[in-house]
Write an enzyme that holds these catalytic residues in place. Structure first.
Site, PDB file in Angstrom:
ATOM      1  N   CYS A 124       0.831  -1.299  -0.163  1.00  0.00           N
ATOM      2  CA  CYS A 124       0.025   0.034  -0.110  1.00  0.00           C
ATOM      3  C   CYS A 124       0.873   1.228  -0.030  1.00  0.00           C
ATOM      4  O   CYS A 124       1.018   1.798  -1.064  1.00  0.00           O
ATOM      5  CB  CYS A 124      -0.915  -0.104   1.159  1.00  0.00           C
ATOM      6  SG  CYS A 124      -2.132  -1.325   1.183  1.00  0.00           S
TER       7      CYS A 124
HETATM    8  N1  NAD Z   1      -3.199  -6.161   1.633  1.00  0.00           N
HETATM    9  C1  NAD Z   1      -3.616  -5.129   2.118  1.00  0.00           C
HETATM   10  O1  NAD Z   1      -3.171  -4.608   3.127  1.00  0.00           O
HETATM   11  C2  NAD Z   1      -4.618  -3.946   1.290  1.00  0.00           C
HETATM   12  C3  NAD Z   1      -5.076  -3.055   2.218  1.00  0.00           C
HETATM   13  C4  NAD Z   1      -5.861  -2.142   1.350  1.00  0.00           C
HETATM   14  C5  NAD Z   1      -5.987  -2.360   0.000  1.00  0.00           C
HETATM   15  N2  NAD Z   1      -5.331  -3.201  -0.718  1.00  0.00           N
HETATM   16  C6  NAD Z   1      -5.724  -3.120  -2.132  1.00  0.00           C
HETATM   17  O2  NAD Z   1      -6.369  -4.462  -2.433  1.00  0.00           O
HETATM   18  C7  NAD Z   1      -6.148  -4.961  -3.779  1.00  0.00           C
HETATM   19  C8  NAD Z   1      -5.770  -6.320  -3.594  1.00  0.00           C
HETATM   20  O3  NAD Z   1      -4.718  -6.394  -2.769  1.00  0.00           O
HETATM   21  P1  NAD Z   1      -4.530  -7.913  -2.041  1.00  0.00           P
HETATM   22  O4  NAD Z   1      -3.486  -7.528  -0.861  1.00  0.00           O
HETATM   23  O5  NAD Z   1      -5.555  -8.551  -1.481  1.00  0.00           O
HETATM   24  O6  NAD Z   1      -3.697  -8.726  -3.100  1.00  0.00           O
HETATM   25  P2  NAD Z   1      -3.249 -10.402  -2.923  1.00  0.00           P
HETATM   26  O7  NAD Z   1      -2.152 -10.372  -3.853  1.00  0.00           O
HETATM   27  O8  NAD Z   1      -3.263 -10.791  -1.525  1.00  0.00           O
HETATM   28  O9  NAD Z   1      -4.565 -11.206  -3.588  1.00  0.00           O
HETATM   29  C9  NAD Z   1      -5.017 -10.892  -4.975  1.00  0.00           C
HETATM   30  C10 NAD Z   1      -5.696 -12.142  -5.471  1.00  0.00           C
HETATM   31  O10 NAD Z   1      -6.167 -12.086  -6.669  1.00  0.00           O
HETATM   32  C11 NAD Z   1      -6.037 -12.912  -7.334  1.00  0.00           C
HETATM   33  N3  NAD Z   1      -6.063 -12.630  -8.858  1.00  0.00           N
HETATM   34  C12 NAD Z   1      -5.304 -11.855  -9.678  1.00  0.00           C
HETATM   35  N4  NAD Z   1      -5.961 -11.578 -10.878  1.00  0.00           N
HETATM   36  C13 NAD Z   1      -7.142 -11.969 -10.709  1.00  0.00           C
HETATM   37  C14 NAD Z   1      -8.376 -12.102 -11.816  1.00  0.00           C
HETATM   38  N5  NAD Z   1      -8.107 -11.681 -12.962  1.00  0.00           N
HETATM   39  N6  NAD Z   1      -9.367 -12.728 -11.478  1.00  0.00           N
HETATM   40  C15 NAD Z   1      -9.563 -13.409 -10.381  1.00  0.00           C
HETATM   41  N7  NAD Z   1      -8.432 -13.329  -9.085  1.00  0.00           N
HETATM   42  C16 NAD Z   1      -7.406 -12.767  -9.581  1.00  0.00           C
HETATM   43  C17 NAD Z   1      -4.733 -13.570  -7.056  1.00  0.00           C
HETATM   44  O11 NAD Z   1      -4.480 -14.920  -7.605  1.00  0.00           O
HETATM   45  C18 NAD Z   1      -4.761 -13.319  -5.567  1.00  0.00           C
HETATM   46  O12 NAD Z   1      -5.230 -14.445  -5.064  1.00  0.00           O
HETATM   47  C19 NAD Z   1      -4.955  -4.249  -4.056  1.00  0.00           C
HETATM   48  O13 NAD Z   1      -5.471  -3.171  -5.047  1.00  0.00           O
HETATM   49  C20 NAD Z   1      -4.375  -3.906  -3.077  1.00  0.00           C
HETATM   50  O14 NAD Z   1      -3.728  -2.517  -3.303  1.00  0.00           O
HETATM   51  C21 NAD Z   1      -4.576  -4.159  -0.137  1.00  0.00           C
END
Ligand code: NAD
Length: 419
Positions: free
Chosen positions: A260
């Site tokens: 982030c």
């Molecule tokens: N982790 C955090 O603390 C956090 C906090 C706030 C916001 N975010 C935001 O949330 C979003 C997701 O982050 P995250 O940490 O959950 O990511 P992550 O990498 O933990 O998980 C994402 C998942 O999406 C899957 N994926 C990728 N492309 C895909 C598709 N086309 N169809 C279906 N599944 C797909 C991946 O296989 C993975 O399992 C990002 O934009 C991130 O910036 C994350």
């Protein structure tokens, strides 16, 4: 009332949402492109820090199913997209996963469905990227189906504020889209905040993270001259924090990590640069300062060795805590990697202690894990506290006879030097 939810992307953001929705009585499908993620979840095993195996087992018992088959989307009243939004090679936004997910959703879109984007991104993405892809279905956004943006506020490792008791901001592309999104999230969280529009909801997340990024950079810059002026910045922060108004504490550290703080402000500065042709100077300065912290930590380690008449080459350096945040096992974008890489390049012998990380590779090479803190401290020439996991025995570290660089301001003792 929503009866069926499909969550697209079952990572740190999507899985907690899926579990909370299942606990709230919704039928939940989790769609992911990773077969490994889907397999593990259906076996009842969580790959996300804040979600336990029993949490996943409980969701499965309530009907949750993970799948790689997008046909489940057509059964959902609401589809929430939680896929990654990393940076591309030139540090600009990489929306490939959002575009792919939107294409998949579009292929299965049904009338009256609500589609919500939760992935962090620049203001304008929902209307300029998501909606046009969804409309390739032949359905019209805001008329045949509904679209909203809701920034994710998951704080991994935070046991006080979880999904349910953290207010959820939503903004739809039309009043009906907003209304549908408010109704949906009201089933899962205690408080829903309606933004003035969809761009304001997108901006909320970037404002929150840019604010953190800049204030951490301020502390990081101050920590460097405070060290030279022999001022304990942590003590000054403690004192300033007693002011009941006008001051929010931020702390220096070895650099910013996770996906982030180091990434999201780039989405905003890239948007400003490409749309308006000028730079977001505060963000650029914060990037420069925060990105320079690992090198500064290495320099401070060299200073500690120098005081012992030791060169960095062949010295034994013990890193304590290598995750990007305390009390979680996530090493993504951790500044510990840059620090270890520099130390290894300079010929130091690097090992680490981290109860939350089983194995850790830097630049393709496995870093030696030391199982016992006491033993590791005894053998090291310098120890560096990078992450103050609550499971670390701080008295043990503070009382050790090894010089310790404390980058978190939590240790005190004759052999402890603060960043
Ligand atoms: N982790 C955090 O603390 C956090 C906090 C706030 C916001 N975010 C935001 O949330 C979003 C997701 O982050 P995250 O940490 O959950 O990511 P992550 O990498 O933990 O998980 C994402 C998942 O999406 C899957 N994926 C990728 N492309 C895909 C598709 N086309 N169809 C279906 N599944 C797909 C991946 O296989 C993975 O399992 C990002 O934009 C991130 O910036 C994350």
């Amino acid at each position: 009332m929503t009866s069926t939810l499909a969550v697209v992307g079952l990572g740190y953001v999507g899985l907690p949402l899926a579990v909370e929705a299942a606990q709230s009585g919704l039928q939940v499908y989790g769609l992911d492109v990773s077969e490994a993620v889907v397999y593990e979840l259906n076996e009842g095993r969580s790959h996300v820090d804040d979600i336990t195996d029993p949490d996943v087992g409980g969701a499965i018992a309530r009907g949750f199913r993970a799948t790689t088959d997008p046909s489940c989307l057509a059964d959902a009243d609401v589809v929430v997209i939680c896929v990654p939004t990393p940076l591309d090679g030139d540090l600009g936004p990489n929306l490939k996963a959002v575009e792919d997910a939107a294409t998949t959703v579009s292929d299965h879109l049904v009338p009256r469905q609500l589609v919500v984007l939760e992935s962090t991104t620049y203001p304008g993405t929902t209307e300029e990227v998501l909606v046009p892809i969804l409309e390739t279905s032949g359905l019209v956004a805001g008329q045949d189906f509904y679209v909203a943006y809701s920034p994710e506020r998951i704080d991994p490792g935070n046991t006080r504020f979880r999904l349910r008791n953290t207010p959820k901001v939503v903004g739809g592309i039309t009043p009906m889209s907003t209304e549908r999104a408010v109704d949906f999230y009201s089933e899962l969280v205690d408080e829903v905040i309606v933004s003035g529009g969809v761009k304001e909801a997108e901006m909320t997340k970037l404002l929150e993270n840019t604010y953190r990024h800049i204030n951490i950079a301020l502390m990081n810059e101050m920590s460097q001259f405070c060290a030279e002026l022999d001022i304990d910045l942590w003590d000054a922060i403690r004192c300033a924090s007693t002011k009941p108004f006008g001051f929010s504490p931020f702390f220096p550290g070895p650099g910013v990590g996770g996906h982030c703080i180091p990434i999201d402000p780039n989405y905003l500065s890239h948007r400003v640069q490409t749309r308006l042709g000028y730079s977001f100077r505060f963000v650029e300065l914060a990037q420069e300062i925060n990105a320079g912290m690992p090198a500064y930590v290495v320099r401070r380690i060299q200073d500690l060795l120098n005081d012992q008449s030791l060169p960095l080459r062949d010295s034994r350096i013990l890193l304590l805590g290598v995750t990007y945040k305390a009390d979680i096992g996530d090493v993504r974008e951790s500044p510990a990697a840059d620090i270890a890489k520099s130390l290894l390049d300079l010929g130091a012998q690097v090992s680490y202690v981290d109860p939350l990380v089983d194995s850790w590779a830097v630049g393709g090479a496995e870093v030696k894990k030391t199982a016992h803190l006491k033993e590791g401290l005894r053998e090291a020439h310098v120890a560096v506290l990078l992450q103050a996991h609550s499971s670390f025995d701080q008295n043990e570290i503070s009382g050790s006879r090894t010089w310790t660089l404390d980058t978190r301001g939590v240790l005190s003792g004759p052999m402890v030097v603060r960043l």
